[in-house]
Design a protein around this motif. Structure first.
Motif, PDB file in Angstrom:
ATOM      1  N   PRO A  60      -5.245  -4.967 -13.301  1.00 47.39           N
ATOM      2  CA  PRO A  60      -3.823  -4.612 -13.483  1.00 47.39           C
ATOM      3  C   PRO A  60      -3.207  -3.982 -12.241  1.00 47.39           C
ATOM      4  O   PRO A  60      -2.010  -4.147 -11.994  1.00 47.39           O
ATOM      5  CB  PRO A  60      -3.862  -3.620 -14.655  1.00 47.39           C
ATOM      6  N   ALA A  61      -4.002  -3.270 -11.448  1.00 46.05           N
ATOM      7  CA  ALA A  61      -3.448  -2.625 -10.254  1.00 46.05           C
ATOM      8  C   ALA A  61      -3.026  -3.640  -9.207  1.00 46.05           C
ATOM      9  O   ALA A  61      -2.171  -3.356  -8.361  1.00 46.05           O
ATOM     10  CB  ALA A  61      -4.471  -1.651  -9.667  1.00 46.05           C
ATOM     11  N   SER A  83      -1.334  -6.279  -9.602  1.00 50.33           N
ATOM     12  CA  SER A  83      -0.021  -6.877  -9.847  1.00 50.33           C
ATOM     13  C   SER A  83       1.072  -6.249  -8.987  1.00 50.33           C
ATOM     14  O   SER A  83       2.099  -6.866  -8.737  1.00 50.33           O
ATOM     15  CB  SER A  83       0.351  -6.741 -11.319  1.00 50.33           C
ATOM     16  N   SER A  84       0.841  -5.016  -8.522  1.00 47.95           N
ATOM     17  CA  SER A  84       1.834  -4.336  -7.691  1.00 47.95           C
ATOM     18  C   SER A  84       1.637  -4.593  -6.198  1.00 47.95           C
ATOM     19  O   SER A  84       2.452  -4.164  -5.385  1.00 47.95           O
ATOM     20  CB  SER A  84       1.792  -2.820  -7.950  1.00 47.95           C
ATOM     21  N   LEU A  85       0.548  -5.286  -5.829  1.00 51.22           N
ATOM     22  CA  LEU A  85       0.274  -5.560  -4.423  1.00 51.22           C
ATOM     23  C   LEU A  85       1.117  -6.728  -3.933  1.00 51.22           C
ATOM     24  O   LEU A  85       1.484  -7.615  -4.716  1.00 51.22           O
ATOM     25  CB  LEU A  85      -1.213  -5.874  -4.227  1.00 51.22           C
ATOM     26  N   PRO A  86       1.416  -6.786  -2.631  1.00 47.25           N
ATOM     27  CA  PRO A  86       2.131  -7.944  -2.086  1.00 47.25           C
ATOM     28  C   PRO A  86       1.290  -9.212  -2.243  1.00 47.25           C
ATOM     29  O   PRO A  86       0.054  -9.177  -2.291  1.00 47.25           O
ATOM     30  CB  PRO A  86       2.327  -7.572  -0.610  1.00 47.25           C
TER      31      PRO A  86
END
Length: 270
Positions: A154-155, A157-160
């Motif tokens: 889930p973490a 999903s916020s990465l470029p």
């Protein structure tokens, strides 16, 4: 013996045979059904089919057993009870054959039993043939020796997107370097999993220019080579296909027939 004793004896014999068959049929049917479901079941596509015994199944099998006992036990019992013992002994002592009416009735029963048996045998053979054809279906990709592994963070999903792509390339490269691994690739979906994304699109240069929809998946370079999926025309994806380059698609024959209307897929724009 009196007529009631003859009737009760033959009915009890038929009931015991039918009850024994029903008692054996229930567990065999349930176990074979569960084995068949387990053969098609998989962690990706679970088959949820409840084959446990309940009162409806037991009642149905019990009712069938009672009906068959009455039908196949009562008719012969009535025929035997109406026979004249003295005439029967005389026929036996003289070596005479059974009368024509009884022989005709017996032949009808034999023919009916053979007909029902043939129907059951043919149905079983057709089922086995369908089952064999189902297990031999060509899925269009390599299944033997292919392992699918799912990753979900889930973490991430916020990465470029560039960092996610770099991690994917590093991961597949390290997997390929493992001894015994012939090829490795990444995809957002597993083939035949039933889980796909969909996009709306329009075909540039096609008459009508109506909005269409199609399922799709993101795959990495080497995906088609890994699963031995042949490319009929055009080229495969490569590492130069990035977020900054011109976007490219690989479509299948079904997409060409359904959406391109005879348009050459090489160079078509969506």
């Amino acid at each position: 013996a009196t007529r009631p004793r003859l009737l009760s004896q033959m009915l009890i014999e038929s009931l015991l045979v039918a009850a024994g068959g029903a008692a054996l049929a229930l567990p065999i049917a349930v176990l074979s059904g569960r084995a068949l479901v387990a053969f098609f079941d998989s962690p990706v596509n679970p088959v949820n089919l409840n084959l446990t015994l309940d009162w409806r199944l037991v009642s149905f099998v019990g009712a069938i057993a009672v009906l068959t006992s009455i039908l196949f036990g009562l008719v012969p019992a009535l025929r035997v009870s109406m026979a004249d013992p003295i005439a029967a002994m005389r026929q036996t002592s003289r070596g005479l054959t059974v009368d024509r009416h009884r022989a005709r009735f017996q032949r009808v029963l034999v023919v009916a039993q053979i007909a029902v048996s043939l129907v059951l045998i043919i149905s079983a053979l057709l089922f086995v043939q369908s089952f064999r054809n189902l297990t031999a279906v060509d899925t269009g990709f390599e299944q033997e020796g292919t392992i699918a592994v799912s990753f979900m963070d889930p973490a991430a999903s916020s990465l470029p997107g560039e960092q996610i792509l770099a991690f994917q390339q590093q991961l597949t490269s390290e997997i390929r370097s493992v001894p015994g691994v012939a090829a490795a690739a990444a995809s957002t979906h597993v083939p035949l999993s039933g889980q796909m994304w969909a996009h709306f699109f329009r075909v540039t240069g096609l008459a009508g220019n109506s909005r269409k929809t199609s399922r799709f998946a993101y795959v990495s370079p080497g995906y088609f080579d890994t699963l031995k999926i042949p490319i009929r025309a055009g080229r495969d994806f490569h590492d130069l296909d990035s977020a900054r380059s011109q976007r490219v698609l690989i479509v299948n024959d079904s997409f060409v027939r359904s959406h391109l209307g005879g348009l050459n897929p090489i160079g078509a724009r969506l």
